[in-house]
Design a protein around this motif. Structure first.
Motif, short mmCIF file in Angstrom:
data_model
loop_
_atom_site.label_atom_id
_atom_site.label_comp_id
_atom_site.label_asym_id
_atom_site.label_seq_id
_atom_site.Cartn_x
_atom_site.Cartn_y
_atom_site.Cartn_z
N UNK A 60 112.55 -11.15 120.51
CA UNK A 60 113.61 -11.58 119.60
C UNK A 60 113.15 -11.48 118.15
N UNK A 61 111.90 -11.83 117.89
CA UNK A 61 111.38 -11.72 116.52
C UNK A 61 111.50 -10.28 116.03
N UNK A 62 111.11 -9.36 116.86
CA UNK A 62 111.14 -7.95 116.47
C UNK A 62 112.58 -7.46 116.29
N UNK A 137 125.46 -11.64 108.01
CA UNK A 137 125.11 -12.70 108.96
C UNK A 137 125.50 -12.39 110.40
N UNK A 138 126.71 -11.96 110.62
CA UNK A 138 127.17 -11.71 111.99
C UNK A 138 126.35 -10.61 112.66
N UNK A 139 126.06 -9.56 111.93
CA UNK A 139 125.23 -8.48 112.47
C UNK A 139 123.82 -8.97 112.78
N UNK A 140 123.22 -9.71 111.86
CA UNK A 140 121.84 -10.18 112.05
C UNK A 140 121.77 -11.14 113.24
N UNK A 141 122.73 -12.03 113.37
CA UNK A 141 122.72 -13.05 114.43
C UNK A 141 122.86 -12.48 115.83
N UNK A 142 123.67 -11.46 115.98
CA UNK A 142 124.06 -10.98 117.30
C UNK A 142 122.97 -10.09 117.91
N UNK A 143 122.24 -10.64 118.86
CA UNK A 143 121.16 -9.88 119.50
C UNK A 143 121.69 -8.75 120.38
N UNK A 144 122.97 -8.76 120.68
CA UNK A 144 123.57 -7.72 121.52
C UNK A 144 123.87 -6.44 120.74
N UNK A 145 124.00 -6.57 119.42
CA UNK A 145 124.28 -5.39 118.59
C UNK A 145 122.95 -4.73 118.30
N UNK A 146 122.80 -3.48 118.64
CA UNK A 146 121.57 -2.75 118.41
C UNK A 146 121.43 -2.36 116.95
N UNK A 147 120.20 -2.20 116.54
CA UNK A 147 119.93 -1.77 115.16
C UNK A 147 120.08 -0.28 115.03
#
Length: 147
Positions: A60-62, A137-147
């Motif tokens: 999660x950190x990464x 914020x929404x993009x950063x928070x959501x772990x389901x959205x890939x970078x």
């Protein structure tokens, strides 16, 4: 050199004066992302405004760090051109976190003449960091959205 008691008194006086000089409520630990926090730091050599990413789960950190890093150009161009990114920042405790920060050297909390400049640096840089965070914020928070 200050005694331990004098250093604690000066530190308390510094943070009280900073709070009095700036009535704004900062988000700091209230990012609504567990273990992702904004922090102020000052010592006898520098002042820093930090975004620390330190979930216990390294994956999660990464992911959080990579999300912020994917927005690096926007942060540098629109908010904090002097931001420093470090995927693996080693704390003095040995803990590894990810960190994004800005700093100003040549300032000392021990010198009261530096306080106005430190307060201005803190306010300006934290405001820019928060504005960037709220935009994404929404993009950063959501772990389901890939970078």
């Amino acid at each position: 050199m200050f005694s331990k008691e004098e250093a604690q008194r000066l530190k308390k006086e510094f943070w009280t004066a900073f709070a009095a000089s700036n009535s704004r409520k900062w988000i700091l630990y209230n990012t609504k992302i567990k273990d992702v926090t904004f922090k102020f730091y000052v010592d006898n050599k520098k002042a820093q405004v930090l975004l620390d990413i330190e979930p216990k789960n390294d994956k999660n950190r990464i992911v959080y760090y990579e999300k912020v890093e994917s927005l690096k150009d926007l942060l540098l161009e629109n908010h904090l051109p002097d931001a420093i990114f470090e995927r693996e920042f080693h704390l003095s405790t040995g803990k590894v976190i990810s960190r994004v920060w800005v700093e100003k050297t040549g300032l000392s909390m021990n010198n009261k003449e530096h306080w106005p400049e430190i307060f201005e640096f803190f306010s300006e840089k934290m405001e820019a960091f928060e504005y960037f965070f709220f935009e994404h914020e929404e993009y950063i928070k959501d772990l389901e959205i890939n970078t």
